[in-house]
Design a protein around this motif. Structure first.
Motif, mmCIF file in Angstrom:
data_model
loop_
_atom_site.group_PDB
_atom_site.id
_atom_site.type_symbol
_atom_site.label_atom_id
_atom_site.label_comp_id
_atom_site.label_asym_id
_atom_site.label_seq_id
_atom_site.Cartn_x
_atom_site.Cartn_y
_atom_site.Cartn_z
ATOM 1 N N VAL A 22 -20.122 26.018 -5.173
ATOM 2 C CA VAL A 22 -19.523 26.620 -3.980
ATOM 3 C C VAL A 22 -18.596 25.627 -3.278
ATOM 4 O O VAL A 22 -17.498 25.985 -2.869
ATOM 5 C CB VAL A 22 -20.605 27.140 -3.005
ATOM 6 C CG1 VAL A 22 -19.994 27.560 -1.679
ATOM 7 C CG2 VAL A 22 -21.360 28.305 -3.625
ATOM 8 N N ARG A 26 -14.645 26.396 -2.827
ATOM 9 C CA ARG A 26 -14.003 26.430 -1.506
ATOM 10 C C ARG A 26 -12.787 25.502 -1.477
ATOM 11 O O ARG A 26 -11.728 25.864 -0.985
ATOM 12 C CB ARG A 26 -15.011 26.034 -0.417
ATOM 13 C CG ARG A 26 -14.435 26.099 0.981
ATOM 14 C CD ARG A 26 -15.464 25.847 2.062
ATOM 15 N NE ARG A 26 -16.215 24.630 1.814
ATOM 16 C CZ ARG A 26 -17.539 24.530 1.852
ATOM 17 N NH1 ARG A 26 -18.280 25.584 2.131
ATOM 18 N NH2 ARG A 26 -18.134 23.376 1.636
ATOM 19 N N TRP A 54 -21.183 33.271 -0.442
ATOM 20 C CA TRP A 54 -20.084 32.538 0.196
ATOM 21 C C TRP A 54 -18.880 33.454 0.379
ATOM 22 O O TRP A 54 -18.282 33.510 1.458
ATOM 23 C CB TRP A 54 -19.715 31.313 -0.640
ATOM 24 C CG TRP A 54 -18.428 30.706 -0.221
ATOM 25 C CD1 TRP A 54 -18.211 29.905 0.865
ATOM 26 C CD2 TRP A 54 -17.157 30.873 -0.851
ATOM 27 N NE1 TRP A 54 -16.877 29.565 0.938
ATOM 28 C CE2 TRP A 54 -16.211 30.149 -0.101
ATOM 29 C CE3 TRP A 54 -16.725 31.568 -1.981
ATOM 30 C CZ2 TRP A 54 -14.867 30.093 -0.436
ATOM 31 C CZ3 TRP A 54 -15.383 31.514 -2.323
ATOM 32 C CH2 TRP A 54 -14.478 30.780 -1.562
#
Length: 81
Positions: A22, A26, A54
């Motif tokens: 994650v 991102r 997420w």
């Protein structure tokens, strides 16, 4: 299985475990322009729920699809803004 959209960039996070798929997703999505698609390839089964969570809680991204194939998890995320 294969995606039916144009992939702009592929992020390989195989061998990484939570929270790195994650975190790296991102970071990679930040480098894309609106409308571009990031393919994320992971080996952590938790990435299925982690990336889904997420994406659903993050403005400006859309989870297009997720695939599982023999211990390999592929996620397709579009930057929307």
């Amino acid at each position: 299985m294969s995606a039916e959209f144009d992939i702009t960039q592929t992020l390989d996070v195989q061998g990484e475990s939570c929270p790195m798929p994650v975190v790296k997703t991102r970071g990679a999505i930040d480098d894309l322009a609106a409308g571009e698609v990031l393919e994320v390839v992971a080996t952590d089964s938790g990435s299925m729920s982690d990336i889904e969570g997420w994406a659903s809680g993050t403005a400006g991204v859309e989870l297009l699809a997720q695939e599982e194939d023999d211990g390999r998890y592929t996620h397709y995320v579009r930057k929307t803004e």
